[in-house]
Write a protein that holds these residues in place. Sequence first.
Motif, PDB file in Angstrom:
ATOM      1  N   GLU A 106     -12.333  -6.784 -27.786  1.00 22.46           N
ATOM      2  CA  GLU A 106     -11.470  -5.539 -27.495  1.00 22.46           C
ATOM      3  C   GLU A 106     -10.405  -5.198 -28.572  1.00 22.46           C
ATOM      4  OE1 GLU A 106      -7.868  -4.218 -24.506  1.00 22.46           O
ATOM      5  OE2 GLU A 106      -8.440  -6.399 -24.282  1.00 22.46           O
ATOM      6  N   ASP A 107      -9.839  -6.320 -29.339  1.00 14.69           N
ATOM      7  CA  ASP A 107      -8.898  -6.008 -30.413  1.00 14.69           C
ATOM      8  C   ASP A 107      -9.628  -5.442 -31.659  1.00 14.69           C
ATOM      9  OD1 ASP A 107      -6.997  -7.166 -28.939  1.00 14.69           O
ATOM     10  OD2 ASP A 107      -6.864  -9.100 -29.882  1.00 14.69           O
ATOM     11  N   HIS A 153     -12.226  -3.416 -31.560  1.00 17.67           N
ATOM     12  CA  HIS A 153     -12.639  -2.214 -31.218  1.00 17.67           C
ATOM     13  C   HIS A 153     -11.012  -1.242 -31.354  1.00 17.67           C
ATOM     14  CE1 HIS A 153     -14.077   1.482 -29.038  1.00 17.67           C
ATOM     15  NE2 HIS A 153     -12.824   1.431 -28.369  1.00 17.67           N
ATOM     16  N   ARG A 154     -10.149  -1.694 -30.597  1.00 16.50           N
ATOM     17  CA  ARG A 154      -9.005  -1.107 -30.764  1.00 16.50           C
ATOM     18  C   ARG A 154      -8.382  -0.635 -32.167  1.00 16.50           C
ATOM     19  NH1 ARG A 154      -4.284  -3.718 -30.385  1.00 16.50           N
ATOM     20  NH2 ARG A 154      -5.407  -5.227 -29.106  1.00 16.50           N
ATOM     21  N   ALA A 192     -11.792   3.846 -34.159  1.00 14.93           N
ATOM     22  CA  ALA A 192     -10.750   4.165 -33.076  1.00 14.93           C
ATOM     23  C   ALA A 192      -9.771   5.068 -33.618  1.00 14.93           C
ATOM     24  CB  ALA A 192     -10.225   2.990 -32.593  1.00 14.93           C
TER      25      ALA A 192
END
Length: 99
Positions: free
Chosen positions: A64-65, A67-68, A73
């Motif tokens: 998740e990190d 990706h963010r 992003a």
Amino acid sequence: MTIHMTARFRVRPEVLQQALYAISDFVDHAQVHEPGTLTYDSFQEFGDPCAFLHVFSFADEAAEDAHRVSDAAGRFADVIDPLLDGGMEFTRWERFAGK
């Protein structure tokens, strides 16, 4: 632990085509370059083509990190934010049941 999230947003009608290109590019990038992103789907509302729901899952917090904070992003946010009709609402979900 798998992380499930949604992002809900609406774009202005006059910029819909621009938003569609940005969404396609972003989803394509996640599918090809983010092995920890297990799913990333963009749904366009049937009765309101300017409304979108993104449904995505990550293998874990690290995915998740990644990706963010990815360049993709950042580029997506730079393009999509000025097109929004309101804000973008992110929600984190816990799987309860399913197939």
